[in-house]
Design an enzyme around this catalytic site. Structure first.
Site, PDB file in Angstrom:
ATOM      1  N   ASP A 167       8.084  11.237   3.765  1.00  0.00           N
ATOM      2  CA  ASP A 167       6.895  10.826   4.527  1.00  0.00           C
ATOM      3  C   ASP A 167       6.094  11.967   5.152  1.00  0.00           C
ATOM      4  O   ASP A 167       5.326  11.734   6.091  1.00  0.00           O
ATOM      5  CB  ASP A 167       7.302   9.873   5.665  1.00  0.00           C
ATOM      6  CG  ASP A 167       7.934   8.590   5.179  1.00  0.00           C
ATOM      7  OD1 ASP A 167       7.988   8.381   3.957  1.00  0.00           O
ATOM      8  OD2 ASP A 167       8.377   7.796   6.021  1.00  0.00           O
TER       9      ASP A 167
ATOM     10  N   HIS B  85       3.282  11.664   8.203  1.00  0.00           N
ATOM     11  CA  HIS B  85       3.504  12.257   9.525  1.00  0.00           C
ATOM     12  C   HIS B  85       2.471  13.331   9.845  1.00  0.00           C
ATOM     13  O   HIS B  85       1.825  13.308  10.891  1.00  0.00           O
ATOM     14  CB  HIS B  85       4.903  12.871   9.588  1.00  0.00           C
ATOM     15  CG  HIS B  85       6.010  11.877   9.438  1.00  0.00           C
ATOM     16  ND1 HIS B  85       7.318  12.179   9.730  1.00  0.00           N
ATOM     17  CD2 HIS B  85       6.023  10.584   9.025  1.00  0.00           C
ATOM     18  CE1 HIS B  85       8.081  11.122   9.507  1.00  0.00           C
ATOM     19  NE2 HIS B  85       7.307  10.143   9.062  1.00  0.00           N
TER      20      HIS B  85
ATOM     21  N   ASP C 210       9.276   6.428  -4.361  1.00  0.00           N
ATOM     22  CA  ASP C 210       8.516   5.249  -3.965  1.00  0.00           C
ATOM     23  C   ASP C 210       7.430   5.627  -2.975  1.00  0.00           C
ATOM     24  O   ASP C 210       7.434   6.711  -2.403  1.00  0.00           O
ATOM     25  CB  ASP C 210       9.431   4.166  -3.387  1.00  0.00           C
ATOM     26  CG  ASP C 210      10.012   4.544  -2.029  1.00  0.00           C
ATOM     27  OD1 ASP C 210       9.282   4.468  -1.018  1.00  0.00           O
ATOM     28  OD2 ASP C 210      11.198   4.924  -1.965  1.00  0.00           O
TER      29      ASP C 210
ATOM     30  N   GLU D 236       5.178   3.398   0.119  1.00  0.00           N
ATOM     31  CA  GLU D 236       4.990   2.136   0.818  1.00  0.00           C
ATOM     32  C   GLU D 236       3.543   1.975   1.280  1.00  0.00           C
ATOM     33  O   GLU D 236       2.890   0.991   0.939  1.00  0.00           O
ATOM     34  CB  GLU D 236       5.939   2.065   2.023  1.00  0.00           C
ATOM     35  CG  GLU D 236       5.901   0.743   2.772  1.00  0.00           C
ATOM     36  CD  GLU D 236       6.938   0.715   3.894  1.00  0.00           C
ATOM     37  OE1 GLU D 236       7.567  -0.338   4.077  1.00  0.00           O
ATOM     38  OE2 GLU D 236       7.119   1.750   4.572  1.00  0.00           O
TER      39      GLU D 236
ATOM     40  N   GLU E  58      -1.976   5.026   4.502  1.00  0.00           N
ATOM     41  CA  GLU E  58      -1.646   6.280   5.186  1.00  0.00           C
ATOM     42  C   GLU E  58      -1.669   7.452   4.213  1.00  0.00           C
ATOM     43  O   GLU E  58      -1.949   8.591   4.619  1.00  0.00           O
ATOM     44  CB  GLU E  58      -0.297   6.161   5.885  1.00  0.00           C
ATOM     45  CG  GLU E  58      -0.372   5.262   7.112  1.00  0.00           C
ATOM     46  CD  GLU E  58       0.955   5.107   7.830  1.00  0.00           C
ATOM     47  OE1 GLU E  58       1.009   5.389   9.031  1.00  0.00           O
ATOM     48  OE2 GLU E  58       1.929   4.671   7.184  1.00  0.00           O
TER      49      GLU E  58
ATOM     50  N   TYR F 295       3.453  -7.705   7.996  1.00  0.00           N
ATOM     51  CA  TYR F 295       3.940  -6.339   7.855  1.00  0.00           C
ATOM     52  C   TYR F 295       3.576  -5.810   6.458  1.00  0.00           C
ATOM     53  O   TYR F 295       3.120  -4.672   6.298  1.00  0.00           O
ATOM     54  CB  TYR F 295       5.455  -6.261   7.992  1.00  0.00           C
ATOM     55  CG  TYR F 295       6.054  -6.622   9.321  1.00  0.00           C
ATOM     56  CD1 TYR F 295       5.290  -6.835  10.458  1.00  0.00           C
ATOM     57  CD2 TYR F 295       7.446  -6.755   9.442  1.00  0.00           C
ATOM     58  CE1 TYR F 295       5.864  -7.170  11.665  1.00  0.00           C
ATOM     59  CE2 TYR F 295       8.039  -7.085  10.651  1.00  0.00           C
ATOM     60  CZ  TYR F 295       7.249  -7.300  11.758  1.00  0.00           C
ATOM     61  OH  TYR F 295       7.840  -7.635  12.949  1.00  0.00           O
TER      62      TYR F 295
END
Length: 717
Positions: A467, A471, A541, A543, A547, A625
């Site tokens: 991520d 971040h 992957d 998600e 972002e 979500y």
């Protein structure tokens, strides 16, 4: 508008070590023991082949349309070479039905050893290592024991048309866990190349092409069992495997390119205003007088220039999660994007209006009123926390408030006081005095949170390179806003060097001695992969498409703020490619041609893996979500990525007739903000009341920004 003849130019001060306040961390918990690369360049952590050096190294890698893995003696073949598979849509397993005429997930079968490239000498003592870890390619090496010279090397390149094994004096063996039904050949198709047609018990047909090296005879394969074809011993040369589902016509096309194979891919790109292009140039090996056959994904084919489009063939093989791949006979491809968001800045933006830099006096008053309340919040409590992700969201929230107050609200005094608070809190992170400081990891060469050395899951796995684009993108955006409002800040201390360091960690435009090239963003797939140094049976992957988008927007705006035209242009091109790839694979309109129709009414893929799509999240299973993680943050580039058609369809499936209010907490505000992409008035009116319940705002969202954005988009009467 930004322009660059080469967007892959180093960041200013490139190859500098991270600022001195970032200490050298300890040895990383994940060892690169299976990497035999003699080069000193940083290792890639988030690329398609990471399973080959993680865990027990037996999980697959997906080159698309093929998957490959080390069976390590398992399955019917009992082989120790490299297994090859290609799955058809008819082999998918679908999850249970949802309540909106769709299914929860689909997954491709694993472990079907259609063919295995191996050698009879490889057995239980076999050692597999990898080397030449580049952004698009890697070599897998198989030796009889640790430290021995490889008998077999397989270059793995994204999109490769054949799986090619390079043999060095062993006894080649082609195995099948499915079993051979018929083996026909050899046919000599030119002076150097011999072909076998392999028919398997599952009804599929594969082609094997052998090219002997000087001094080796033509490879006369013998079918010793229903699972093994064995060639002469002490043989050197190449054997290439391809699946043919087009009969004689397909075979003719494969024959023409047999014996030439890619060893790696180099990318170049240019951008000029609203138009950009990027080119894949393959390094050829083997019979280099022939033209390469490679497979393109749907978003490539959509954007091919005319020369590349003219080299498409009728051969297609379905990929695991990206629709049909098309075989292209060409040594290089060029893709063109003619709708770059070059005019997009910090201001609210729409495809129809471009950037909107002013609002009415009445709206200005609303913005300033909301900002007075929100800038009075305790920024320390929201930002000085033990998570780079959540601190980044908090910083980006306050940065958006300050920018909107200054530029759209017109209250420079209030904005200045807010900017001072933001700079003070941000300085703690730049000086590396946050709760979990950053370390420079000397093993894999990147900047990681110190939180995860004992707990791999801390801060979503940041220490293991999960991520980073999520971040660090928020932090880079914050730096861009601060620098745009206070240019002197860019020249103070290590402020600029610190933000540049974050960009180099997750989106370096070059390979330098401290960071790899483009750790997160996959220039072949057209989006980032979030999973780092974790073995995964279903591969990498992603998600949150939104972002991922915001990280590219942050790069664009940091480049704009610092005057780095190459970085700004690179961010523009990344956004354009993401808009195309997300709409092909992640954000599914009703006529989506790439995903199975059984999942399209989910509207978003949820988590898209290399081997499956699962309509869920890593943190919960509520429908809001799953939809919301692909919305947040609703910000400047959202209208560029999320088409009005898609937003309306998603709203109709989940949120119409008052169902939007099923969402709780900040998710409800997020969903209402998303509706502003098709109905700016409804969104503005939702956030406009002075007594708005702020518990319905996501931790990275603010009334100030939403009022500014949706008023600018036409929501304020």
């Amino acid at each position: 508008m930004s322009s660059s003849s080469n967007i892959f130019q180093p960041v200013a001060g490139a190859d500098n070590a991270p600022p001195s306040q970032i200490p050298m961390g300890p040895k990383h918990p994940v060892s690169p023991a299976l990497i035999s690369d003699s080069r000193s360049s940083p290792y890639q952590t988030n690329k398609f082949y990471a399973n080959l050096f993680l865990g027990n190294a037996t999980a697959p890698a997906w080159t698309h349309p093929y998957s490959v893995w080390w069976p390590k003696g398992s399955g019917n073949s009992k082989s120790y070479g490299l297994a090859i598979a290609h799955n058809e849509r008819s082999q998918l397993t679908f999850g249970p039905e949802t309540d909106h005429e769709s299914v929860r997930y689909y997954i491709n079968p694993a472990g079907i050893q259609s063919l295995v490239l191996s050698a009879t000498e490889l057995g239980p003592s076999t050692s597999m290592t990898v080397d030449s870890l580049d952004a698009f390619s890697v070599n897998a090496n198989f030796a009889t024991a640790n430290g021995s010279k490889p008998l077999l090397t397989v270059p793995l390149v994204q999109g490769m048309g054949y799986v090619t094994g390079i043999y060095n004096g062993g006894t080649p063996q082609i195995s099948s866990g499915v079993c051979f039904k018929a083996v026909v050949g050899p046919f000599q198709i030119d002076d150097n190349t011999y072909k076998y047609r392999l028919e398997l018990d599952d009804g599929t047909t594969w082609l094997a092409y052998a090219v002997p090296a000087n001094g080796s005879d033509y490879p006369q394969f013998n079918l010793t069992t229903t699972t093994h074809l064995v060639a002469p011993s002490k043989w050197s040369g190449t054997i290439s495997i391809a699946k043919n589902n087009l009969g004689e016509d397909g075979e003719d096309i494969f024959d023409a390119s047999a014996g030439v194979y890619p060893s790696n891919l180099k990318i170049s790109a240019t951008a000029n205003g609203n138009t950009g292009s990027y080119t894949y140039s393959y390094t050829k090996c083997g019979l280099i007088s022939k033209t390469l056959l490679m497979f393109a994904l749907p978003h490539h084919v959509e954007s091919f220039d005319s020369a590349t489009a003219g080299c498409k063939t009728d051969i297609t093989l379905v990929t695991t999660t990206k629709g049909n791949a098309t075989a292209v006979v060409k040594d290089s491809w060029t893709m063109v994007e003619s709708n770059l968001p070059a005019c997009m800045g910090f201001a609210p933006w729409s495809p129809e209006k471009g950037s909107i830099n002013s609002v009415s006096a009445q709206v200005q008053s609303k913005i300033v009123s909301a900002a007075q309340s929100e800038l009075a919040q305790n920024i320390t409590a929201q930002a000085y926390i033990n998570s780079m992700y959540f601190s980044g969201k908090a910083f980006a929230k306050f940065a958006s408030i300050v920018w909107a107050t200054h530029q759209l609200g017109g209250n420079t005094t209030l904005a200045a006081s807010g900017l001072k608070l933001l700079q003070g809190e941000f300085a703690k992170f730049i000086s590396n005095n946050q709760i979990n400081p950053l370390n420079y990891d000397p093993t894999w060469k990147g900047v990681v949170s110190s939180a995860g050395y004992k707990d791999s899951g801390a801060d979503f796995g940041n220490t293991y390179y999960n991520d980073h684009h999520f971040h660090y993108g928020y932090h880079v955006y914050t730096a861009a806003v601060i620098g745009s409002l206070d240019p002197s800040w860019l020249k103070s201390g290590t402020n600029k060097a610190w933000a540049d360091m974050l960009v180099r960690d997750f989106a370096n435009p070059v390979m330098d001695s401290h960071f790899p090239f483009s750790r997160g963003f996959d220039w072949f797939h057209g989006h980032s992969w979030a999973k780092g140094l974790f073995e995964s049976g279903d591969g990498k992957d992603q998600e949150s498409s939104s972002e991922d988008m915001f990280a590219s927007y942050a790069i664009k705006m940091w480049g704009k703020t610092t005057g780095d035209a190459n970085m700004e242009a690179r961010g523009n091109l990344m956004l354009a490619i993401q808009a195309r790839s997300f709409q092909n694979y992640f954000l599914m309109e009703s006529d989506n041609p790439n995903q199975p129709p059984q999942i399209i009414n989910n509207k978003v893929t949820g988590i898209l893996f290399e081997n499956k799509v699962d309509w869920t999240t890593y943190f919960g299973d509520e429908w809001f979500y799953k939809q919301g993680i692909h919305m947040l943050p609703v910000h400047v580039p959202s209208p560029y990525i999320r088409t009005k058609k898609f937003v309306q369809e998603e709203y109709d499936v989940y949120m119409s007739d008052g169902r939007i209010d099923q969402a709780t907490g900040g998710w409800r505000g997020l969903l209402y903000a998303n509706t502003g992409l098709v109905n700016a008035s409804a969104a503005y009116n939702y956030f406009a009341p002075d007594d708005f319940d702020t518990s319905l705002l996501d931790s990275g969202a603010s009334r100030t920004w939403y009022l500014a954005m949706f008023a600018a988009l036409g929501g304020a009467s």
